[in-house]
Design a protein around this motif. Structure first.
Motif, PDB file in Angstrom:
ATOM      1  N   UNK A 164       1.250   1.634  12.431  1.00  0.00           N
ATOM      2  CA  UNK A 164       0.681   2.893  12.895  1.00  0.00           C
ATOM      3  C   UNK A 164      -0.825   2.750  13.084  1.00  0.00           C
ATOM      4  N   UNK A 165      -1.363   3.456  14.061  1.00  0.00           N
ATOM      5  CA  UNK A 165      -2.795   3.326  14.384  1.00  0.00           C
ATOM      6  C   UNK A 165      -3.705   3.768  13.242  1.00  0.00           C
ATOM      7  N   UNK A 166      -3.189   4.541  12.292  1.00  0.00           N
ATOM      8  CA  UNK A 166      -4.038   5.057  11.218  1.00  0.00           C
ATOM      9  C   UNK A 166      -4.097   4.148   9.995  1.00  0.00           C
ATOM     10  N   UNK A 167      -3.448   2.986  10.054  1.00  0.00           N
ATOM     11  CA  UNK A 167      -3.268   2.206   8.837  1.00  0.00           C
ATOM     12  C   UNK A 167      -4.580   1.687   8.262  1.00  0.00           C
ATOM     13  N   UNK A 168      -5.523   1.288   9.109  1.00  0.00           N
ATOM     14  CA  UNK A 168      -6.800   0.794   8.592  1.00  0.00           C
ATOM     15  C   UNK A 168      -7.517   1.909   7.835  1.00  0.00           C
ATOM     16  N   UNK A 169      -7.508   3.113   8.388  1.00  0.00           N
ATOM     17  CA  UNK A 169      -8.119   4.244   7.696  1.00  0.00           C
ATOM     18  C   UNK A 169      -7.422   4.566   6.396  1.00  0.00           C
ATOM     19  N   UNK A 176      -9.782  -0.108  -0.066  1.00  0.00           N
ATOM     20  CA  UNK A 176      -9.822  -1.452   0.510  1.00  0.00           C
ATOM     21  C   UNK A 176     -10.859  -1.519   1.632  1.00  0.00           C
ATOM     22  N   UNK A 177     -11.524  -2.664   1.734  1.00  0.00           N
ATOM     23  CA  UNK A 177     -12.495  -2.878   2.808  1.00  0.00           C
ATOM     24  C   UNK A 177     -12.116  -4.152   3.567  1.00  0.00           C
ATOM     25  N   UNK A 178     -12.316  -4.176   4.883  1.00  0.00           N
ATOM     26  CA  UNK A 178     -11.980  -5.369   5.665  1.00  0.00           C
ATOM     27  C   UNK A 178     -12.900  -6.537   5.310  1.00  0.00           C
ATOM     28  N   UNK A 179     -12.333  -7.743   5.299  1.00  0.00           N
ATOM     29  CA  UNK A 179     -13.182  -8.918   5.096  1.00  0.00           C
ATOM     30  C   UNK A 179     -12.897 -10.029   6.105  1.00  0.00           C
TER      31      UNK A 179
END
Length: 225
Positions: A164-169, A176-179
């Motif tokens: 789903x498009x909202x998964x990163x949010x 969690x933060x992207x690395x």
């Protein structure tokens, strides 16, 4: 949420800018790796979750497929009963089922406790009929509560553009933060036959026969033999 298994691969530094076309039957999946280094307070009221150490294989396979087929999860479809049992006989592999206040089963979480004192969340998801009702954060809160009790140096996962498009949010709101970012090339499980052809209709299905036909048409239009 689709969270597929695997360690962080080596970085590729010689990529050139531009489009790449894949053969029919292959899919490209944009991946984001995310991590949490400390618990996030006040995330949500945790759901009750129960660890399943020896899952009933038929039930586990059905649960995994119901939750994961919309996002092209097919790992369990390729595993025999013996392989499923051997997988969870490893004490580093954790499987949890989440339940609401009525005792109804609402989803599942799997994570792997690595020898390096890190925990990787490998699969996380709700039954499709229950999304959008606030259960996601509560299931994650329950899973993270148990995971942080094991005192890992970090908890990490990677997620997918198939999801789903909202998964990163969603994962960002869970601490969690992207690395890292990257991509994965896979064989389309709907072509392999490990998932039905009508699974994940939001992801285009281009089979090899149709791809070959399109290629022949393009070649004829270009005047090539």
């Amino acid at each position: 949420m689709q969270v597929t298994e695997g360690t962080l691969p080596a970085e590729i530094t010689d990529l050139t800018v531009g489009y790449r076309r894949l053969p029919a039957g292959k899919l490209a999946n944009a991946v984001t790796w995310m991590e949490a280094r400390a618990p996030l307070l006040g995330l949500a009221r945790p759901l009750a979750i129960k660890r399943i150490t020896t899952p009933d294989c038929a039930s586990y396979r059905a649960i995994f497929r119901e939750i994961g087929a919309p996002w092209l999860w097919d790992r369990v479809s390729e595993m025999s009963d013996a392989e499923i049992m051997a997988h969870f006989a490893d004490p580093r592999q954790h499987l949890y089922y989440g339940h609401d206040e009525t005792g109804a089963h609402i989803g599942m979480v799997e994570f792997f406790v690595a020898d390096s004192n890190e925990i990787e969340i490998t699969y996380f998801g709700l039954f499709p009929s229950l999304t959008g009702r606030g259960f996601g954060k509560r299931l994650m809160a329950g899973a993270l509560d148990l995971a942080w009790r094991l005192n890992p140096s970090r908890i990490w996962l990677h997620t997918s553009s198939f999801d789903h498009h909202s998964v990163i949010g969603f994962y960002g709101a869970c601490g969690f933060v992207p690395f890292a970012t990257g991509f994965e090339i896979i064989d389309d499980p709907r072509i392999k036959g490990t998932l039905p052809r009508d699974a994940a209709p939001q992801i285009p299905l281009l089979d090899m026969e149709r791809g070959a036909q399109s290629e022949n048409v393009a070649r004829r239009r270009a005047g090539k033999p």
